[in-house]
Design an enzyme around this catalytic site. Structure first.
Site, mmCIF file in Angstrom:
data_model
loop_
_atom_site.group_PDB
_atom_site.id
_atom_site.type_symbol
_atom_site.label_atom_id
_atom_site.label_comp_id
_atom_site.label_asym_id
_atom_site.label_seq_id
_atom_site.Cartn_x
_atom_site.Cartn_y
_atom_site.Cartn_z
ATOM 1 N N ARG A 992 0.853 -1.187 0.000
ATOM 2 C CA ARG A 992 0.000 0.000 0.000
ATOM 3 C C ARG A 992 0.889 1.238 0.000
ATOM 4 N NH1 ARG A 992 -3.873 -0.401 4.623
ATOM 5 N NH2 ARG A 992 -4.887 -2.021 3.398
ATOM 6 N N ARG A 1061 -2.268 6.514 9.551
ATOM 7 C CA ARG A 1061 -2.290 6.033 8.169
ATOM 8 C C ARG A 1061 -2.387 7.201 7.186
ATOM 9 N NH1 ARG A 1061 -4.584 0.674 8.007
ATOM 10 N NH2 ARG A 1061 -3.615 -0.511 9.688
ATOM 11 N N LYS A 1131 -4.490 1.014 14.576
ATOM 12 C CA LYS A 1131 -4.323 2.011 13.517
ATOM 13 C C LYS A 1131 -5.000 3.338 13.901
ATOM 14 C CE LYS A 1131 -8.094 -0.396 11.239
ATOM 15 N NZ LYS A 1131 -8.372 -1.302 10.138
ATOM 16 N N LYS A 1133 -6.591 6.983 12.033
ATOM 17 C CA LYS A 1133 -6.950 7.527 10.714
ATOM 18 C C LYS A 1133 -7.478 8.954 10.812
ATOM 19 C CE LYS A 1133 -8.219 3.015 8.852
ATOM 20 N NZ LYS A 1133 -9.303 2.185 8.306
ATOM 21 N N CYS A 1354 -15.070 -3.682 -0.744
ATOM 22 C CA CYS A 1354 -13.663 -3.872 -0.384
ATOM 23 C C CYS A 1354 -13.059 -4.937 -1.299
ATOM 24 C CB CYS A 1354 -13.553 -4.301 1.071
ATOM 25 S SG CYS A 1354 -14.081 -6.004 1.318
ATOM 26 N N CYS A 1360 -7.289 -10.871 0.222
ATOM 27 C CA CYS A 1360 -7.372 -10.524 1.639
ATOM 28 C C CYS A 1360 -7.379 -11.791 2.501
ATOM 29 C CB CYS A 1360 -8.629 -9.698 1.909
ATOM 30 S SG CYS A 1360 -8.826 -9.394 3.654
ATOM 31 N N CYS A 1399 -15.797 -9.092 5.170
ATOM 32 C CA CYS A 1399 -15.749 -9.439 6.594
ATOM 33 C C CYS A 1399 -16.152 -8.194 7.371
ATOM 34 C CB CYS A 1399 -14.343 -9.921 6.978
ATOM 35 S SG CYS A 1399 -13.192 -8.596 7.350
ATOM 36 N N CYS A 1403 -13.648 -2.342 5.705
ATOM 37 C CA CYS A 1403 -12.736 -1.506 4.915
ATOM 38 C C CYS A 1403 -13.426 -0.475 4.019
ATOM 39 C CB CYS A 1403 -11.805 -2.379 4.089
ATOM 40 S SG CYS A 1403 -10.606 -3.225 5.117
HETATM 41 S S1 SF4 Z 1 -13.367 -5.622 4.857
HETATM 42 FE FE1 SF4 Z 1 -12.491 -7.548 5.497
HETATM 43 S S2 SF4 Z 1 -12.542 -8.774 3.675
HETATM 44 FE FE2 SF4 Z 1 -12.766 -6.694 3.004
HETATM 45 S S3 SF4 Z 1 -10.695 -6.081 2.557
HETATM 46 FE FE3 SF4 Z 1 -11.166 -5.424 4.612
HETATM 47 S S4 SF4 Z 1 -10.349 -7.054 5.873
HETATM 48 FE FE4 SF4 Z 1 -10.526 -7.887 3.814
#
Ligand code: SF4
Ligand SMILES: Cc1cc2nc3c(=O)[nH]c(=O)nc-3n(C[C@H](O)[C@H](O)[C@H](O)COP(=O)(O)O)c2cc1C
Length: 1497
Positions: A992, A1061, A1131, A1133, A1354, A1360, A1399, A1403
């Site tokens: 990143r 970040r 983290k 932000k 995401c 991931c 998940c 993100c």
């Molecule tokens: S929300 Fe969860 S699954 Fe999606 S990129 Fe972030 S860590 Fe990975």
């Protein structure tokens, strides 16, 4: 009536059953490899295979085999191939597949092959049958269900008796027919002598059988070679039909004899022609069409006055051989006029084929008793019982008129628009390659075997044989010769007035004679000059423009061509040495590779061509590497001579999503089954052919070839050296070695241990169960037990019975499934019948979550693996030492609540409970320890990077590397397959970039684009923090990639990790001065809060040869003034927004800065919000998302100090014990908001002012062009989920690269927090050029639905590591499924903020969306509703654990209500709250309250 067991209810079922009984092999031709079970013939075939029904002619002890062959996979070639080993073959198919297969059918007609053909249900095209009339097949039609059964049997008996092919066809009506019983097998068995059948395949077999029937002797099996059979003597007095000449008369004789057999057996009579109607009819209609029966019924019911009352109908049953004699037999002598009604859509001749048969029969009437009737042809369309009377009247009126009109069309085009059949169009998925060819070669592209093409130049249908394409090529060569002589003549005769053109023509002729690859360039110049010249000769030459441009000639075919290489057209093309390119698309899915008929030995066309040494050869897969495919096409085109490009595109059915294709492709490439390579036979500087391996694993045959050619050693220099862990071709060997090693280590361990043995095995996905197991083993050793620990799948199940004490720690994955590393073990234990565990003591502890699947019916999934194993071990005779222990994530201390009690019981059972106190064990290493022990983020990363034995780095370095912007990941698409192959995961890294403010210069864009190509997976991503993310960087390329990023003045420091970040800042296209000010503030903030560790430079920016390891020297110890050695707990932000736009979601960050702008447009300061955060853990109510709370207003000069102090308070007060509650949001809630504010004020030494008024309009981007106050232009472009990639139909990455190259002056890219891209600072004069590029690459698409434009997802799979469900790859598909519905509701342009994540880490800030789908397991999501449109309000759980279908069912009615009931301007999220569908979440800590669906107990 529903058919009882043993009934047949469709003609297709009847024919399929008979085909099965009469065959060794049935080839079922269908659109998909996994046809729906109730489609066509498949239903009956599947049932018989499932029931293991015995056949009548299959060899003793064997069952008939049924193979599915895809309709576009040259299916009849498969039958030809099958003839090598099989005698009794039948094919079931739809009629549309026949015309394209005439070449193969001609061959099949010579063997006892029976083809059952179902005509199109909609409007059958009888020309598909009549076009086969010359091939030698007997063509028999059946008209009803009984007939379908009888004549199917008759066809097979006939084939056996004559040794020749039979096509049995029928129209399957839509209406249900009365079911009939199954065929009478006992009766059928009497139709021929089973013992006389000879097997082995008639072709290529020296003892081939020919089965001939003789009136006197019966069935005769004749053993001759195929070559001999034409002139061999008769055998044993039997009359071989083949040898006496298979005449129409003898063929007919055989048919009649079989019909007679059927009559005796069934009582039903069959004749070649049926006549229906009055004996004194004056008009007869010969009907070849699906409405014959309707005609017959209508005429039968005719009244006296009806014009058609004296009309008779003749229906042919036997089309070939056509018997004039039998035809004349049925036609009444009174008939004066004959109408021939043919249902043929593709009539290529003026006269219908049956019409010609009828005319010649009537002319052959030797008796000539009466005058020859007048014959009138009609084209028959669709008629139903309502329209048929009118049609009949028209037909008869015309026939009876003095001068009847020929070829009148009767009836409509089709009964309805339902397209229930399949057509021979190029499958949509496979057009990926045609599209690429078109993109690359444009007007120069010539697809030689294209039958039709649409406007985009992409063929809709292609013939299935290479000979056709090659023939077309040769024809084009002739045309080209003509052009050359025209050009020569024009030059010789000085027809061009313009000398320049003359020179260009000469140049072109020279290049053409040399076969130069520069011809197309010269052609383009010549064409443009000719176009300007405009003379007659120029116009004439421009008719051949394609030739002048030097066409790129391609023949496209399928992998079916690789079965019959030696004799095939592909061979001819290679041998010819002509400059023609062949693209062969192999669509066999990797996972189905073993299912295919093993007798069909598919050959490797690529290898075959390489052996020939005159062809360019490439093996490509567009779903793996678009760039490599592109390169191969360009190289093949440039190569003068044959080029063979084999292209992979695996799918089962056309409706397979691109995702399936992608996953199949990856597995095939990773395992070496489908290597990517390019081979140029022309010698390189070392005199060797150029071989370029573009993927990592080679399959064995290819390796052998290269070795044999003694090339491998040289080639290897150009091929990267791969460790065994990634070379798929060694997988099985590797696996067995690993097992041996594990066993040895295990025995050694046991030898060295003294106390009673204890084997601890674990199954764990996330590592919790693994840690529990490892700790248990350490503690057991401390108690003197000889304890070993390993993953379940590493344990040899066959040794289970020899264990003394076995402990199992198993967690739960998926829906009650075993974790990955326990699945094989469980499969073996579950299915084993010979394991005897009588001497094994065992204990099981499970880890699960009783509320992971909250619905009542899903309770069975709770800790299922542990429960199942516990039960199974008991059944296998094991002795349970301790009752099953169940750890529940819902208990106060999670699994730790139950575990200590269970462990205590275990020690007791093992007799070592008294010595527990003596056992001390080190606490597990936490993230905090790792940070502190890493020596300012140095860890052992440098050493790890140079370790070539693995693609990964050490687990502790994994945590540390995040601070360097580097994340270890692995390709999850191929994780299972690699595991099965005994390989490590395919490790690679995500990088990143830190690019605070989100602005990239064109040079930086181009650098990222190039790094992605050279070192990553050829794509990159715009992230939700408005920066770049690169994926798929293997360890070897990691350092060069980070270096290359730094070379363009970007870095990756703290882009991940527990530090501040990337600072997210609005792109603000309409106000350039303000954007500039805020952007530089973002950079200042980022620099100010940047960790200062020197390890970054040491590790990434030194040369490999550089001996000086430490930039600062060993004497200098790092110092982190802001962070200290442990950095932050989690983290941190920061985001900056300018009202009324909130596309950065300012409330979702630890610190949100809301710019307060003075009326004159000057920035005065910020309202500061703190404590926003998105990540949660499913079912853990201690975790929740939170929107930032308002601290108050500050002046802009104070912003850096305020941010710093907030961060420091978090550093010192954040929860370092529980990472799940480590973020600032929890620190604030634990501390109390006012106390927190007070602390900040103390540190900054001033007080926050009251927040200034502000309001937000939305949190989405505004797409399209805007002009800023300086007159510069900005275009906000929609980039779906931020992924910058090329696909065959959409070259986004190339387009943006071209734009970057075209950007001038101050032009730059700004990335947005919604993952889109703004082309910024475009000067007025540059707009036309940029717009042209936008149009050329289809980047100017603002036509998307409002929903899509406001959606984001995401990354999730495949990169991931923690993804539980698909997101980026699946969300666009899901949106498409909703879009059409929204359009129906008139909501196409309405914006709804919808987000998906794989998940609950959140993100893309899903908990602020109006609708969100948060991944829970593969294909399963939690639905969240009620977020605010401006990003100010959190949403709430609406339904948990729903799949796609359920999600659509839930969402659609809600959208409908919104469409009907919403108030003016009311957004979806607000509406859901007003209408009571969901309660509002006004405070993060209330996120779990009042959810629409409470967990059921
Ligand atoms: S929300 Fe969860 S699954 Fe999606 S990129 Fe972030 S860590 Fe990975
Ligand atoms: C995707 C997923 C699915 C899960 N499914 C279940 C389940 O069906 N039943 C259950 O009892 N626990 C389930 N759990 C809970 C886990 O078993 C539990 O979190 C366990 O501690 C994980 O252990 P591990 O880290 O060793 O894999 C699931 C967890 C995840 C992440």
């Amino acid at each position: 009536m529903a058919p009882s067991n043993g009934d047949v209810s469709t003609r297709e079922d009847a024919a399929a059953r008979v085909a099965y009984l009469f065959s060794e092999t049935v080839l079922s031709v269908q659109p998909n490899l996994k046809a729906a079970p109730d489609v066509g013939f498949q239903h009956a075939l599947d049932r018989m295979v499932y029931n293991k029904d015995r056949g009548i002619v299959a060899k003793h002890g064997t069952l008939p085999s049924v193979y599915s062959v895809r309709y576009n996979d040259d299916p009849f070639l498969a039958a030809v191939d099958e003839l090598r080993s099989t005698t009794f073959i039948s094919i079931t198919t739809a009629s549309s597949t026949l015309p394209a297969a005439i070449a193969h059918l001609a061959k099949l007609a010579k063997f006892p092959v029976v083809i059952h053909v179902s005509m199109s249900r909609d409007l059958p095209d009888f020309s598909e049958i009549t076009s086969l009339r010359q091939l030698g097949f007997t063509l028999i039609q059946s008209f009803n269900l009984h007939e379908a059964q009888d004549l199917a049997i008759a066809s097979h008996v006939l084939a056996i008796r004559t040794g020749k092919g039979v096509i049995h066809f029928f129209h399957q009506p839509e209406v249900e027919e009365t079911p009939i019983p199954f065929e009478d097998v006992n009766q059928i068995e009497n139709f021929f002598d089973r013992n006389a059948l000879v097997y082995g395949g008639p072709e290529g077999n020296t003892v081939a059988n020919h089965l001939y029937w003789n009136e006197a002797v019966g069935l005769v099996a004749e053993k001759t070679t195929m070559k001999e059979d034409a002139d061999e003597k008769t055998n044993g007095g039997a009359v071989s039909l083949a040898k006496v000449g298979y005449t129409t008369a003898s063929q007919f004789q055989a048919i009649e004899a079989v019909f007679e057999l059927m009559r005796v057996a069934t009582g039903r009579t069959y004749k070649a022609f049926d006549y229906h109607g009055a004996a004194n009819a004056v008009t007869a209609l010969v009907i070849c069409g699906s409405s014959a029966q309707t005609f017959i019924t209508t005429i039968r019911e005719a009244g006296r006055g009806d014009i058609y009352s004296k009309v008779g109908v003749i229906t042919p049953r036997v089309y070939r051989p056509w018997s004039a004699e039998k035809f004349l037999d049925v036609i009444p002598r009174s008939v004066k006029r004959v109408g021939v009604l043919e249902q043929a859509h593709r009539q290529t001749t003026k006269w219908g084929r049956i019409l010609l048969d009828v005319i010649s029969s009537l002319n052959n009437d030797l008796s000539k008793a009466t005058a020859i009737p007048v014959v009138v042809g009609y084209q028959l369309g669709y008629l139903d019982s309502k329209t048929i009377r009118q049609a009949l009247r028209g037909i008869v009126q015309n026939i009876q008129s003095e001068a009847p009109i020929q070829n009148l069309v009767v009836g409509g085009r089709a009964s309805h628009d339902v397209d229930s059949e399949y057509h021979l169009e190029e499958p949509e998925l496979e057009t990926a390659y045609s599209k690429m060819l078109y993109n690359v070669f444009g007007d120069r592209l010539s697809i030689l075997n294209a039958l039709e093409r649409d406007d985009a130049g992409i063929p809709r249908t292609i013939t299935s044989n290479p000979e056709y394409g090659f023939g077309a090529y040769l024809a084009k060569e002739e045309e080209k010769k003509l052009l050359v002589s025209k050009l020569q003549k024009a030059v010789n005769e000085k027809l061009f007035t313009n000398q320049e053109i003359n020179d260009l023509v000469l140049h072109w002729l020279l290049l053409n004679s040399e076969g130069s690859s520069k011809l197309s360039e010269a052609g383009a110049e010549l064409v443009s000059n000719l176009e300007i010249e405009g003379s007659e000769i120029a116009k004439e030459l421009l008719n051949d423009k394609a030739f002048l441009l030097g066409p790129s000639s391609w023949i496209i075919g399928s992998d079916a061509w690789s079965y019959d290489l030696g004799t095939s057209g592909v061979h001819n093309i290679i041998a010819s040495g002509k400059n023609v390119n062949v693209l062969i698309i192999d669509s066999q899915p990797y996972t189905a590779r073993a299912v295919k008929n093993v007798s069909r030995r598919k050959k490797d066309i690529g290898l075959y061509a390489m052996n020939y040494s005159n062809s360019y050869v490439a093996s490509i897969a567009v779903y793996s590497s678009y760039t490599q495919a592109l390169q191969a096409f360009i190289e093949a085109d440039k190569f003068t001579g044959p080029s063979i490009v084999v292209a992979y595109l695996p799918y089962n059915e056309e409706t397979d999503s691109a995702l399936t294709v992608l996953q199949e492709t990856k597995n095939a490439i990773d395992s070496g089954y489908w290597p990517l390579y390019r081979w140029d036979p022309r010698p390189d500087e070392n005199g060797l052919p150029n071989f370029q391996l573009d993927s990592q694993a080679l399959k064995m045959e290819l390796k052998e070839f290269l070795e044999r050619e003694n090339h491998l050693s040289q080639v290897a220099r150009r091929v990267p050296v791969f460790g065994g862990n990634i070379d798929g071709s060694y997988s099985s060997e590797l696996r067995s070695r690993q097992r041996q090693k594990a066993k040895k280590a295990y025995s050694r361990l046991l030898e060295g241990l003294t106390g009673p043995p204890l084997t601890v095995v674990f199954a764990s996905d996330g590592g919790t169960a693994e840690n529990v197991a490892k700790r248990l083993q350490r503690r057991a050793k401390g108690r003197g037990l000889g304890a070993v620990v390993m993953a379940m799948d590493d344990f040899p199940v066959e040794d289970l019975g020899a264990e003394e004490n076995l402990v199992i720690i198993a967690s739960t994955a998926g829906q009650g499934e075993f974790p990955q590393n326990g699945r094989n073990f469980w499969e073996a234990v579950k299915s084993s019948t010979d394991l005897n565990l009588a001497s094994v003591n065992y204990a099981v502890f499970g880890l699960g979550d009783s509320h992971y699947w909250p619905r009542k019916q899903d309770k069975i999934y709770y800790n299922k693996p542990a429960k199942d194993l516990n039960h199974r071990l008991e059944i296998l005779g094991g002795m349970r030492m301790v009752e099953l222990g169940l750890g529940d994530a819902q208990d106060p201390d999670g699994y730790q609540t139950a575990y200590p009690l269970w462990e205590a019981e275990l020690w007791k059972a093992l007799g070592v409970d008294g010595i527990g106190a003596a056992v001390e064990e080190p606490p597990p290493l936490t993230n905090e320890d790792m940070k502190v022990q890493s020596n300012y983020l140095r860890g052992t990363i440098a050493e790890g990077l140079s370790d070539e034995s693995t693609g990964a780095i050490a687990p502790s370095d994994f945590q540390v590397a995040k601070f360097h912007g580097v994340y270890l990941q692995d390709d999850r698409d191929i994780r299972d397959q690699r595991k099965a192959n005994g390989l490590q995961p395919a490790y690679y890294f995500m990088i990143r970039v830190r690019m605070s403010g989100g602005v990239a210069t064109p040079a930086q864009w181009l650098a990222i684009d190039r790094i992605a190509d050279d070192m990553g997976n050829h794509t990159f991503k715009v992230t939700t923090r408005a920066t770049f993310q690169l994926h798929g960087v293997i360890k070897k390329k990691l350092k060069p990639a980070v270096k290359a990023i730094n070379a363009v003045l970007l870095d990756t420091i703290a882009a991940c990790g527990d530090a501040n970040r990337n600072v997210l800042c609005t792109g603000l296209p309409y106000n350039s001065a303000l954007q500039k000010e805020l952007n530089s503030l973002a950079r200042v903030l980022s620099e100010h809060l940047l960790p200062t560790f020197t390890a970054y430079h040491e590790i990434w920016l030194t040369d490999d040869n550089d001996q000086k390891k430490l930039v600062a020297g060993n004497a200098v110890v790092d110092f982190e003034p802001l962070y200290g050695p442990a950095y932050l707990p989690r983290k941190f932000k920061i985001a900056i927004a300018v009202p009324p736009y909130n596309e950065v979601d300012v409330f979702a960050h630890d610190v949100g800065l809301i710019a307060i702008v003075h009326e004159q447009g000057k920035l005065t300061g910020f309202n500061v919000v703190v404590g926003g955060g998105m990540g949660i853990t499913h079912n853990n109510k201690n975790t929740y998302p939170r929107t930032g709370g308002m601290l108050g207003y500050i002046k802009k000069e104070d912003v850096v100090v305020v941010c710093e102090k907030i961060m420091l308070i978090q550093r010192d007060n954040g929860n370092r014990k529980d990472r799940k509650r480590g973020r600032l949001q929890y620190t604030i809630d634990d501390m109390g908001f006012d106390i927190f504010r007070q602390k900040v004020e103390e540190l900054v030494e001033f007080k926050f002012e009251d927040a200034r008024p502000f309001s937000f309009e939305s949190n989405i981007d505004r797409f399209g062009w805007v002009k800023d106050e300086r007159g510069l232009n900005h275009f906000t472009m929609f980039v779906e989920n931020g992924r910058i990639a090329d696909t065959p139909g959409f070259r986004l990455k190339t387009g943006l690269r071209e734009i970057a190259l075209a950007m001038k002056g101050e032009a730059e890219f700004r990335l947005t927090g919604n993952q889109h891209v703004i082309l910024s600072n475009i000067a007025e004069e540059e707009i036309p050029h940029i717009k042209r590029l936008l149009v050329e690459y289809k980047l100017d698409n603002r036509q998307f639905s409002g929903l899509r434009l406001s959606s984001s997802s995401c990354v999730a799979f495949p990169t991931c590591a923690v993804a539980m469900a698909e997101s980026e790859r699946y969300f666009p598909i899901f949106i498409s499924k909703l879009e059409s519905y929204l359009e129906e509701l008139g909501l196409r342009h309405d914006s709804v903020v919808m987000r998906m994540t794989g998940c609950p880490n959140g993100c893309v800030r899903p908990f602020l969306a109006e609708v969100a789908m948060v991944g829970k397991a593969y294909g399963v999501y939690n639905i969240m509703l009620g977020g605010g449109y401006t990003g100010q309000r959190l949403n709430k759980l609406y339904r948990s654990s729903v799949n796609e279908e359920q999600a659509l069912t839930l969402l659609k009615p809600l959208f409908k209500r919104w469409a009907l009931e919403r108030e003016e301007g009311e957004h979806f999220g607000d509406f859901l709250i007003r209408s009571g569908v969901i309660k509002p979440t006004l405070d993060g800590s209330k996120f779990h309250d009042d959810v629409a669906e409470e967990d059921e107990e």
